[in-house]
Design an enzyme around this catalytic site. Sequence first.
Site, short mmCIF file in Angstrom:
data_model
loop_
_atom_site.label_atom_id
_atom_site.label_comp_id
_atom_site.label_asym_id
_atom_site.label_seq_id
_atom_site.Cartn_x
_atom_site.Cartn_y
_atom_site.Cartn_z
N ARG A 39 39.45 -22.60 -4.34
CA ARG A 39 40.19 -22.31 -3.01
C ARG A 39 39.71 -20.92 -2.49
NH1 ARG A 39 46.34 -24.87 -4.17
NH2 ARG A 39 45.54 -26.98 -3.47
N LYS A 200 53.57 -38.91 -12.22
CA LYS A 200 54.72 -39.26 -11.62
C LYS A 200 54.60 -40.41 -10.85
CE LYS A 200 58.03 -36.09 -11.20
NZ LYS A 200 58.65 -35.08 -10.40
N GLY A 351 44.70 -31.84 -7.74
CA GLY A 351 44.38 -30.31 -8.80
C GLY A 351 43.83 -31.18 -10.07
N GLY A 374 48.34 -33.03 -1.92
CA GLY A 374 49.58 -33.67 -1.16
C GLY A 374 48.95 -34.03 0.28
P1 ADP Z 1 46.63 -34.88 -9.96
O1 ADP Z 1 46.77 -33.25 -10.05
O2 ADP Z 1 45.18 -35.07 -9.94
O3 ADP Z 1 47.40 -35.06 -8.47
P2 ADP Z 1 48.86 -35.64 -11.40
O4 ADP Z 1 49.36 -34.15 -11.24
O5 ADP Z 1 49.85 -36.37 -10.58
O6 ADP Z 1 47.52 -35.42 -10.84
O7 ADP Z 1 49.00 -35.89 -12.75
C1 ADP Z 1 48.15 -35.36 -13.61
C2 ADP Z 1 48.76 -35.29 -15.31
O8 ADP Z 1 49.09 -36.70 -15.59
C3 ADP Z 1 47.68 -34.90 -16.11
O9 ADP Z 1 48.47 -33.41 -16.59
C4 ADP Z 1 47.81 -35.83 -17.20
O10 ADP Z 1 47.91 -35.23 -18.82
C5 ADP Z 1 49.15 -36.54 -17.02
N1 ADP Z 1 49.11 -37.90 -17.39
C6 ADP Z 1 48.08 -38.76 -17.21
N2 ADP Z 1 48.42 -39.88 -17.98
C7 ADP Z 1 49.53 -39.58 -18.75
C8 ADP Z 1 50.11 -40.48 -19.59
N3 ADP Z 1 49.82 -41.75 -20.08
N4 ADP Z 1 51.47 -39.80 -20.18
C9 ADP Z 1 51.69 -38.75 -19.88
N5 ADP Z 1 50.93 -37.94 -19.04
C10 ADP Z 1 49.79 -38.39 -18.58
MG MG Z 2 48.77 -32.17 -10.55
#
Ligand code: ADP
Ligand code: MG
Length: 393
Positions: A39, A200, A351, A374
Amino acid sequence: MAVPDLDGLLADGVRGQRVLVRADLNVPLSNGTIRDDSRVRASVPTLRRLADAGARVIVTSHLGRPKGQRKPELTLRRVAPRLAERIGRGVSFCEECIGEKAAAAVAELGDGQILLLENVRFHAGEEKNETGFAADLAALADLYVNDAFGTAHRAHASTTGIASLVDRAVAGDLLRSELEHLRVVRDPERPLLVLLGGAKVSSKLAVMEALAPHADVLAIGGAMAYTFIAAAGKPTGASRVEQDMLEDANCVVEAVRAAGRRLLIPTDHLVAKSLEAGASTRVVETIPDGWIGVDIGPETARRYAEEAAKARTIFWNGPMGVFEIQDFAAGTARVAEAVASSDATTVVGGGDSLAAIQQLGFSHRITHLSTGGGASLEFVQGLALPGVAALER
Ligand code: ADP
Ligand code: MG
C-alpha cells in the site's frame, strides 16, 4: 459522471499550493514492523507527481482500528521512513493530524516537500464524518486529493467530509486506476468468470447476490463453499459452515438459476482431520463425519481452471482453501495458475487473495491487483463509493 483527476489539477499548476492527500497507508504490522508495504508503494506515484510539480504535500491516512483513541502501537510515525525510502525523498512527520501542531508543521513545508500526519482515526470525528473534524483537516490545505481506494467505500471525514470544504477535490492516480480496471468487471467482455472463495459467506453474500445475474459463471471455493453444500442438504462433516446463512445461500442459487447463469460448487474436496500442517488428508466427493474441508479437490480445480481458460474477463476474490498451510494450497495454486495464464482481463482483489498470488509468483501475469478488498467488492456489484461520489459534485 467523470471523476476529476490529478491530470486536471496538475495542468492548472500546484506550485506552492498546500495539497492534502488522503492515502491508504494502512499496512499490516507484526510486532511493530511492516509486514507488507504494497500500500505504501501504491501511494507513491500520486505523491511523487505532486511533489515534482512543486506542491506542498500533506499526507493523511488511517492505520488499523484505534476507534477514536490515541494508540501508540498504531502510530503512522514508523511508516514515514518507509514512505520516504519508496518515494526517494524526505518525509517529515507530525504527531497530530489537526490543530496548531499540524498547522505549524504545514507552515514549515517548502515547495515539493512532503509531510505525513498522524493516524486520522485517533480522532472519533474521522469515522463519524463529523463536520468539525473535516473542517479542521480542510483548514490545513487548499486542495484535496483522494487516493485511498481501500477506504473509498467508507464515508469518513478524510474520505468524503473534507471534499466539499476545499477549493478543489480530485482523485489520485491509484484511485483512478482502480476505478478504470474495476469498470471492466462492471461492464465486462464476456464470458465473465467470478471466482469467490475465502472464509466468510456472510461478508460476501451481498456481492454474490449482486454478481450472480451479472457473471456468466460464478465459481465458489474456500470455506464458503461448505455453506452452499450444507444448504443443498449434503454432508459437510466438521467443515466451517455458517448455519444462519443457509437460506441466503439458497437465495443466491435461485438468483443464478433465474438469470440463466451458471453457479459452480466444488464436487470434490480435500479434507483433513485438523487445520494443521501434517494432518492426515483425503480427497473425497462426500465429506465424512469428523473431517474438515480445507481445499477444493483436484477435479474441481481442473473444472475451475477450464472455465478460466474460456473466460474473457475474470474477477477473483478469496482463496480456494486454507492456502497458508502448504498441504492445503494446491487448489488455490491451480486456480491462480489458470487465472495467470488465461488471455482474459484478470482482476484480483482481497488481502489474502493478493498474498496468495504474490506467494505463487504470478503477480506480474495479472492485469490488475486491486488494493482494496471491500471497496472493490462494493464497486463491482454496482454500488456508489462515497469517497468517489464526494469528488463528483
Ligand atoms: P480475501 O482477504 O482475499 O478477501 P478472505 O479474508 O475472505 O479473503 O478469506 C481468506 C481466508 O479464508 C484465508 O485465511 C483462508 O485460510 C481461509 N479459508 C479458505 N478456505 C478455507 C476453509 N476451507 N476452511 C477454513 N478457512 C478457509
Ligand atoms: Mg482477508
